[in-house]
Design an enzyme around this catalytic site. Structure first.
Site: not given
Ligand code: GLU
Length: 480
Positions: A257-260
């Site tokens: 995911s983009k958050r990581h």
């Protein structure tokens, strides 16, 4: 499928955003499979979902495949015998085929309003039933349909799904997959704006473009029975299908995911990963050669690639391993090529500085975007706190002493010669009974403003004596 049929694979991105690293992997495998079999790799833009369209993303998708050397044989900008290769330019084709399905009674007009559909879904949910279209419009008489059409009542066209039938397909990676048609909704094929849905367009296009093998992401497995029914309704041969596994991020449960961290192919290029390194990493993320060999050029991969060696288990996107690969590939670059990347990622660097620093950095950096941070001190006096100079190990007097000795030395220095400076500094260290590590830590922090930096003395020729002295003065001021 006859033995002589040309192998044709395709990548069919929807221009709803940038190309995900997982899609790049899909394209790599589809490309390799085609090339291995002397076949063709086709690029088709699936832009039927106009609401989710992101302007510019189709052009960026085409570019990214080229940047990674996955050169498609047919596609929107290169043409080919089965074009156009952009779905919204094929609307008349879909009209012809939907008419065929309507005529054969495999599809039907549905005039239900959004409100009615919502109501049906809510009732089904309350009754703990699978939310599905209740087939109300299947009961309309030909006259009703004619009237509604004449009165310009908005409609969609849905496909008919047979009741309680098992649809089986043989996934090239996963083996036999079965679905019961009772779990399948009467899929909309043509939306109220006249544009087909993905499901309809993909089947028509894969057939017309003579795609022999569909290699795509796992998320499409549940769509496949609908597609198989469509092939059956048209009397077309179903291509071979392989659904790749998802990419998991080791740092958190579930999909990447983009958050990581970076997830789009372009982001990895912007981060300073080399396309060859990233491709090599992706090759092994869902496939193995059956040997210990890890380093593959694209052409080596093509010659070794085989579907039975594709993994059935989800692949873990190990960013540390990617860094390792990138480092290996960076070290293999010629100095000239390294210099080009250097300039691209740090435009303010001079040619002379590149020459000085290439041997220092080529052996060390993990990715080119690290250069900006690591070499910031060449272009500015990096802000840092006094605590980097005075630590548990190095007290104020020792730090001051090291800075004084360094200042005296660099003030007298006529010419910057790395080996000479190293020898001289070692003598100073010895004469003054200072620990080597302590001395260089203070010098490093004073010059670079950080504790983790490229080897500091080796960088001095790129910094110059005046700048070195100024930075030592700034450090001394911090301690005064
Ligand atoms: N347009 C779909 C996507 O964006 C392609 C799915 C397929 O390969 O059939 O992923």
């Amino acid at each position: 499928m006859s033995e002589t049929k040309t192998i044709r694979t395709r990548m069919a991105p929807s221009p709803t955003g940038d190309i995900h690293i997982g899609s790049l992997r899909t394209a790599l495998y589809a490309y390799a499979f085609a090339k291995k079999n002397n076949g063709k790799f086709i690029l088709r833009i699936e832009d039927t979902d106009q609401k989710r369209l992101v302007p510019g993303s189709a052009a960026r998708a085409l570019q990214i495949f080229k940047d990674f050397g996955l050169i498609y044989d047919e596609g929107p900008d290169v043409g080919g015998p089965y074009g156009p290769y952009i779905q919204t330019q094929r609307l008349d084709i879909y009209q012809k085929y939907i008419k065929e399905l309507l005529d054969k009674n495999f599809a039907y007009y549905c005039f239900c309003t959004e409100d009615r559909l919502k109501e049906v879904r809510e009732l089904q949910k309350a009754a703990k039933k699978l939310p599905k279209y209740d087939r109300c419009c299947q009961k309309l008489s030909p006259e009703d349909i004619k009237n509604n059409l004449e009165n310009k009542i908005p409609y969609v066209i849905r496909m008919k799904i047979p009741e309680n039938e098992t649809i089986v397909f043989n996934d090239l990676i996963r083996g036999q997959i079965k679905f019961n048609t009772n779990d399948i909704d009467d899929q909309v094929l043509i939306k109220s704006n006249g544009i087909p849905t993905y499901h309809f367009a993909v089947v028509v296009d894969d057939h017309l473009m003579q795609i022999s093998h569909i290699i795509r992401a796992e998320e499409w497995i549940s769509s496949t029975p609908k597609h198989i029914l469509l092939y059956r309704y048209f009397g077309w041969e179903v291509p071979q299908i392989a659904h790749l596994t998802v990419l998991l991020d080791p740092s958190h449960p579930g999909k990447m995911s983009k958050r990581h961290g970076s997830v789009f192919a372009q982001q990895f290029l912007d981060d300073g990963y080399l396309p060859e390194a990233l491709l090599n990493f992706l090759m092994l993320l869902g496939w193995n050669p059956g040997t210990e060999k890890e380093l593959f050029t694209l052409s080596e991969f093509i010659s070794e690639f085989s579907v039975p060696h594709l993994h059935k288990k989800a692949a873990i996107f190990d960013r540390k391993k990617l860094d390792y690969f990138n480092g290996l590939y960076i070290r293999q670059l010629s100095d000239e090529k390294f210099g080009q990347y250097f300039k691209k990622f740090l435009p303010e660097i001079s040619d002379n500085q590149i020459k000085i620093l290439t041997p220092v950095l080529k052996e060390r950096i993990v990715k080119f975007s690290d250069l900006k941070d690591q070499l910031k001190f060449l272009f500015e006096d990096v802000e840092y706190s006094k605590e980097l100079l005075v630590t548990d190990k190095i007290n104020l007097d020792l730090a001051k002493n090291i800075l004084n000795l360094s200042k005296k030395y660099f003030e007298k220095l006529k010419e910057i010669n790395v080996e000479q400076i190293k020898t001289d500094l070692m003598k100073i260290i010895l004469d003054n009974n200072i620990k080597v590590g302590d001395f260089f830590m203070i010098l490093r922090v004073a010059i670079c403003g950080a504790t983790h930096t490229p080897p500091v003395v080796e960088c001095l020729p790129a910094l110059g004596t005046d700048n070195t002295l100024r930075k030592i003065d700034i450090a001394m001021l911090k301690l005064s």
